[in-house]
Design an enzyme around this catalytic site. Structure first.
Site, PDB file in Angstrom:
ATOM      1  N   GLU A  75      -4.734  15.370  -5.228  1.00 42.34           N
ATOM      2  CA  GLU A  75      -5.528  14.340  -4.550  1.00 42.34           C
ATOM      3  C   GLU A  75      -5.496  14.546  -3.037  1.00 42.34           C
ATOM      4  OE1 GLU A  75      -3.903  11.022  -7.595  1.00 42.34           O
ATOM      5  OE2 GLU A  75      -4.393  10.337  -5.590  1.00 42.34           O
TER       6      GLU A  75
ATOM      7  N   ASN B 101      -0.734   9.218   7.056  1.00 36.75           N
ATOM      8  CA  ASN B 101      -0.125  10.429   7.629  1.00 36.75           C
ATOM      9  C   ASN B 101       1.325  10.194   8.047  1.00 36.75           C
ATOM     10  OD1 ASN B 101      -2.493  11.595   7.034  1.00 36.75           O
ATOM     11  ND2 ASN B 101      -3.001  12.277   9.112  1.00 36.75           N
ATOM     12  N   GLU B 102       1.666   8.928   8.299  1.00 36.50           N
ATOM     13  CA  GLU B 102       3.089   8.627   8.582  1.00 36.50           C
ATOM     14  C   GLU B 102       3.907   8.860   7.305  1.00 36.50           C
ATOM     15  OE1 GLU B 102       0.559   6.512   9.466  1.00 36.50           O
ATOM     16  OE2 GLU B 102       0.587   7.186  11.539  1.00 36.50           O
TER      17      GLU B 102
ATOM     18  N   GLY C  86       0.848  -1.192   0.000  1.00 30.74           N
ATOM     19  CA  GLY C  86       0.000   0.000   0.000  1.00 30.74           C
ATOM     20  C   GLY C  86       0.877   1.234   0.000  1.00 30.74           C
TER      21      GLY C  86
ATOM     22  N   HIS D 219     -21.488  14.686  22.897  1.00 31.76           N
ATOM     23  CA  HIS D 219     -22.813  14.092  22.707  1.00 31.76           C
ATOM     24  C   HIS D 219     -23.097  13.019  23.766  1.00 31.76           C
ATOM     25  CE1 HIS D 219     -22.764  15.914  18.678  1.00 31.76           C
ATOM     26  NE2 HIS D 219     -24.015  15.535  18.510  1.00 31.76           N
ATOM     27  N   GLY D 220     -22.114  12.724  24.626  1.00 32.48           N
ATOM     28  CA  GLY D 220     -22.316  11.650  25.598  1.00 32.48           C
ATOM     29  C   GLY D 220     -22.617  10.336  24.887  1.00 32.48           C
ATOM     30  N   GLY D 221     -23.460   9.503  25.524  1.00 32.68           N
ATOM     31  CA  GLY D 221     -23.772   8.176  24.969  1.00 32.68           C
ATOM     32  C   GLY D 221     -24.412   8.253  23.590  1.00 32.68           C
TER      33      GLY D 221
ATOM     34  N   PRO E 256      -0.397  15.865  -5.296  1.00 29.29           N
ATOM     35  CA  PRO E 256      -0.719  17.051  -4.494  1.00 29.29           C
ATOM     36  C   PRO E 256      -2.205  17.416  -4.540  1.00 29.29           C
ATOM     37  CG  PRO E 256       1.287  17.446  -5.732  1.00 29.29           C
ATOM     38  CD  PRO E 256       0.745  16.124  -6.201  1.00 29.29           C
TER      39      PRO E 256
ATOM     40  N   ILE F  12     -10.018  -0.997  -3.489  1.00 24.04           N
ATOM     41  CA  ILE F  12     -10.274  -0.114  -4.629  1.00 24.04           C
ATOM     42  C   ILE F  12     -11.673   0.510  -4.544  1.00 24.04           C
ATOM     43  CG2 ILE F  12     -10.239   0.090  -7.159  1.00 24.04           C
ATOM     44  CD1 ILE F  12      -7.506  -0.622  -5.634  1.00 24.04           C
TER      45      ILE F  12
HETATM   46  C1  LIG Z   1     -11.796   3.080   2.310  1.00 26.05           C
HETATM   47  C2  LIG Z   1     -10.539   2.958   1.538  1.00 26.05           C
HETATM   48  C3  LIG Z   1     -10.489   3.385   0.210  1.00 26.05           C
HETATM   49  C4  LIG Z   1      -9.316   3.242  -0.536  1.00 26.05           C
HETATM   50  N1  LIG Z   1      -9.323   3.560  -1.872  1.00 26.05           N
HETATM   51  C5  LIG Z   1      -8.256   3.218  -2.634  1.00 26.05           C
HETATM   52  C6  LIG Z   1      -8.322   3.332  -4.061  1.00 26.05           C
HETATM   53  O1  LIG Z   1      -9.329   3.751  -4.643  1.00 26.05           O
HETATM   54  N2  LIG Z   1      -7.233   2.932  -4.780  1.00 26.05           N
HETATM   55  C7  LIG Z   1      -6.105   2.451  -4.197  1.00 26.05           C
HETATM   56  O2  LIG Z   1      -5.169   2.121  -4.909  1.00 26.05           O
HETATM   57  N3  LIG Z   1      -6.018   2.336  -2.832  1.00 26.05           N
HETATM   58  C8  LIG Z   1      -7.068   2.709  -2.059  1.00 26.05           C
HETATM   59  N4  LIG Z   1      -7.007   2.551  -0.689  1.00 26.05           N
HETATM   60  C9  LIG Z   1      -5.780   2.030  -0.076  1.00 26.05           C
HETATM   61  C10 LIG Z   1      -5.019   3.046   0.757  1.00 26.05           C
HETATM   62  O3  LIG Z   1      -4.452   4.022  -0.070  1.00 26.05           O
HETATM   63  C11 LIG Z   1      -3.984   2.263   1.586  1.00 26.05           C
HETATM   64  O4  LIG Z   1      -4.698   1.567   2.586  1.00 26.05           O
HETATM   65  C12 LIG Z   1      -2.947   3.174   2.211  1.00 26.05           C
HETATM   66  O5  LIG Z   1      -2.098   3.699   1.221  1.00 26.05           O
HETATM   67  C13 LIG Z   1      -2.062   2.419   3.236  1.00 26.05           C
HETATM   68  O6  LIG Z   1      -1.560   1.240   2.703  1.00 26.05           O
HETATM   69  P1  LIG Z   1      -1.719  -0.155   3.509  1.00 26.05           P
HETATM   70  O7  LIG Z   1      -3.154  -0.257   3.893  1.00 26.05           O
HETATM   71  O8  LIG Z   1      -1.153  -1.227   2.672  1.00 26.05           O
HETATM   72  O9  LIG Z   1      -0.890   0.041   4.820  1.00 26.05           O
HETATM   73  P2  LIG Z   1       0.681  -0.278   5.020  1.00 26.05           P
HETATM   74  O10 LIG Z   1       1.441   0.338   3.915  1.00 26.05           O
HETATM   75  O11 LIG Z   1       0.829  -1.723   5.250  1.00 26.05           O
HETATM   76  O12 LIG Z   1       0.970   0.512   6.359  1.00 26.05           O
HETATM   77  C14 LIG Z   1       0.680  -0.031   7.676  1.00 26.05           C
HETATM   78  C15 LIG Z   1       1.159   1.011   8.700  1.00 26.05           C
HETATM   79  O13 LIG Z   1       2.556   1.210   8.556  1.00 26.05           O
HETATM   80  C16 LIG Z   1       2.825   2.572   8.373  1.00 26.05           C
HETATM   81  N5  LIG Z   1       3.997   2.739   7.488  1.00 26.05           N
HETATM   82  C17 LIG Z   1       4.181   2.219   6.264  1.00 26.05           C
HETATM   83  N6  LIG Z   1       5.358   2.630   5.746  1.00 26.05           N
HETATM   84  C18 LIG Z   1       5.924   3.443   6.674  1.00 26.05           C
HETATM   85  C19 LIG Z   1       7.129   4.200   6.736  1.00 26.05           C
HETATM   86  N7  LIG Z   1       7.993   4.237   5.718  1.00 26.05           N
HETATM   87  N8  LIG Z   1       7.382   4.916   7.859  1.00 26.05           N
HETATM   88  C20 LIG Z   1       6.505   4.915   8.894  1.00 26.05           C
HETATM   89  N9  LIG Z   1       5.355   4.234   8.880  1.00 26.05           N
HETATM   90  C21 LIG Z   1       5.050   3.516   7.785  1.00 26.05           C
HETATM   91  C22 LIG Z   1       1.574   3.155   7.739  1.00 26.05           C
HETATM   92  O14 LIG Z   1       1.485   4.548   7.943  1.00 26.05           O
HETATM   93  C23 LIG Z   1       0.497   2.378   8.492  1.00 26.05           C
HETATM   94  O15 LIG Z   1       0.268   3.001   9.724  1.00 26.05           O
HETATM   95  C24 LIG Z   1      -8.149   2.720   0.073  1.00 26.05           C
HETATM   96  C25 LIG Z   1      -8.195   2.307   1.408  1.00 26.05           C
HETATM   97  C26 LIG Z   1      -9.365   2.384   2.121  1.00 26.05           C
HETATM   98  C27 LIG Z   1      -9.396   1.827   3.523  1.00 26.05           C
END
Ligand SMILES: Cc1cc2nc3c(=O)[nH]c(=O)nc-3n(C[C@H](O)[C@H](O)[C@H](O)COP(=O)(O)OP(=O)(O)OC[C@H]3O[C@@H](n4cnc5c(N)ncnc54)[C@H](O)[C@@H]3O)c2cc1C
Length: 387
Positions: free
Chosen positions: A252, A376-377, A139, A348-350, A250, A165
């Site tokens: 997005e 955010n990491e 991801g 809002h409490g409970g 940027p 996706i």
């Molecule tokens: C509702 C939803 C919609 C989405 N829509 C799409 C979409 O349309 N298309 C698409 O392609 N993807 C989509 N995503 C995927 C989303 O972009 C990924 O979930 C996201 O990029 C994080 O990847 P991961 O889930 O594999 O987490 P991981 O990469 O496995 O990360 C796990 C944890 O490790 C941390 N981490 C990873 N690398 C580092 C680092 N170098 N330093 C510090 N911390 C790190 C992360 O911040 C996270 O806290 C979607 C996800 C959701 C839940």
């Protein structure tokens, strides 16, 4: 009804933009009343027909030029639509994914022939978009993706699987991130368009059971020897995918921050209404100094966030929004959104924990903001790189 309104972008002074916002507000309120939105939640997806309706009403591809079938708007129109849908709670309807994320990939990186072939279909709603980057094993670390698109005659064979996706169950126009040369790292990544009704070997997997955004059909996708012709390689040159992705990030990330500030505004208003109405110890909950201090802090954070986001929007409109600034916006604004959601739910409490109350739903929806679009990491990693 409380009506705290955060500072609007300066462009909302523009008469044409205000008329566009009014038209969008009227259309979406009429076309997506609460009963229809509830049906989407029950079904776990927006019905396909709605996309056609929105296309016919002229709200798809709003920033695309007339030569490609669009109305010739710009990023300001995209922002207006994003805010309108967010205010109305249409979070299942991924219009920004279609308009602001996928359509620009084609417009800015496609060949002339690809733009002519595809963009009018995105404007009419004949095609619904998705972008397939994430995989079960990759991801944040996109360079580790395993999906391949290897040359086969006059085209490419795509093999691999994607997950998370958005629009996964209904999209028929999927931009797939794949390795055309697995030996070259980032330089071996390309973007290929899969029109799902024109290929064999494409399969939709499970719709994921999420804690929020219940009307969004986030899904797994599978590509088993899917053949696409060479003219579906975005831009016509292999190995450009990573750079095409980076160029559009940027905007997005800014869109995620825009959704955050609308969520903040709604949450504060719901909480003002609730606490003024709810009684405890012979007075309204709002009269406790703690409530006022909490809401004052929420307002201050929301105003600062909105002002920064407005500045980013202006930069995006004039082409000066850089990666660093959009990463700051995505990270700080979504972290702040989460603080505000939690404070508002607490007040809002409970009842804040009961799904019937809008703050409960928003709190769940807000949780993903800090994860997708680059967690955010990862935003911190990017910001730290520039220090
Ligand atoms: C509702 C939803 C919609 C989405 N829509 C799409 C979409 O349309 N298309 C698409 O392609 N993807 C989509 N995503 C995927 C989303 O972009 C990924 O979930 C996201 O990029 C994080 O990847 P991961 O889930 O594999 O987490 P991981 O990469 O496995 O990360 C796990 C944890 O490790 C941390 N981490 C990873 N690398 C580092 C680092 N170098 N330093 C510090 N911390 C790190 C992360 O911040 C996270 O806290 C979607 C996800 C959701 C839940």
């Amino acid at each position: 009804m409380s009506t705290l309104t955060l500072p609007q972008p300066d462009f909302m002074q523009d008469e044409e933009l205000r008329m566009f916002a009014d038209a969008a507000q009227r259309f979406f309120s009429r076309a997506a009343p609460p009963v229809r939105v509830q049906q989407w939640i029950n079904d776990g997806q927006v019905e396909r027909e709605f996309w056609t309706e929105v296309g016919e009403a002229g709200f798809l591809g709003v920033s695309l030029p007339e030569e490609y079938g669009g109305p010739g708007g710009d990023f300001r129109h995209d922002i207006v639509l994003c805010e309108t849908c967010a205010r109305l709670g249409l979070d299942g309807f991924a219009i920004t994914l279609h308009n602001v994320i996928v359509a620009p990939y084609i417009q800015l990186h496609g060949t002339e022939e690809q733009k002519q072939r595809w963009l009018p279909k995105l404007v009419s709603g004949e095609r619904v978009c998705a972008i397939a980057m994430s995989e079960p094993g990759a991801g944040s670390d996109l360079q580790a993706i395993r999906t391949t698109a290897l040359k086969d005659g006059d085209g490419y064979r795509i093999n691999g699987s994607k997950t998370f996706i958005s629009n996964g169950q209904i999209a028929d126009f999927i931009v797939v991130v794949a390795k055309t040369d697995p030996s070259k790292g980032a330089r071996g990544v390309s973007l290929l368009v899969v029109e799902t009704d024109k290929v064999e070997g494409f399969r939709r997997g499970n719709k994921l059971d999420k804690i929020g955004h219940e009307a969004q059909d986030t899904s797994e996708l599978f590509f088993d020897d899917v053949y696409v012709p060479a003219e579906n390689l975005l831009g016509g040159v292999e190995g450009k995918g990573f750079f095409q992705l980076m160029a559009e990030l940027p905007r997005e990330r800014l869109i995620i921050a825009v959704n955050s500030v609308i969520a903040m505004e709604k949450a504060i208003n719901w909480t003002l209404d609730y606490t003024k109405d709810r009684k405890a110890f012979g007075q309204s909950v709002f009269e406790f100094q703690n409530t006022q201090f909490q809401l004052a802090a929420c307002k201050a954070k929301a105003v600062v966030a909105r002002t920064f986001v407005n500045d980013c929007i202006e930069k995006a409109c004039n082409g000066t929004l850089d990666n660093d600034t959009s990463a700051i916006a995505k990270m700080w604004v979504t972290d702040t959104e989460w603080e505000i959601m939690d404070a508002c739910l607490q007040l809002h409490g409970g009842y804040g924990y009961v799904n019937e109350f809008p703050i409960a739903k928003q709190w769940k929806n807000s949780r993903i903001q800090r994860i997708y679009g680059g967690s955010n990491e990862i935003m911190k990693v990017l910001i730290a790189r520039g220090l």
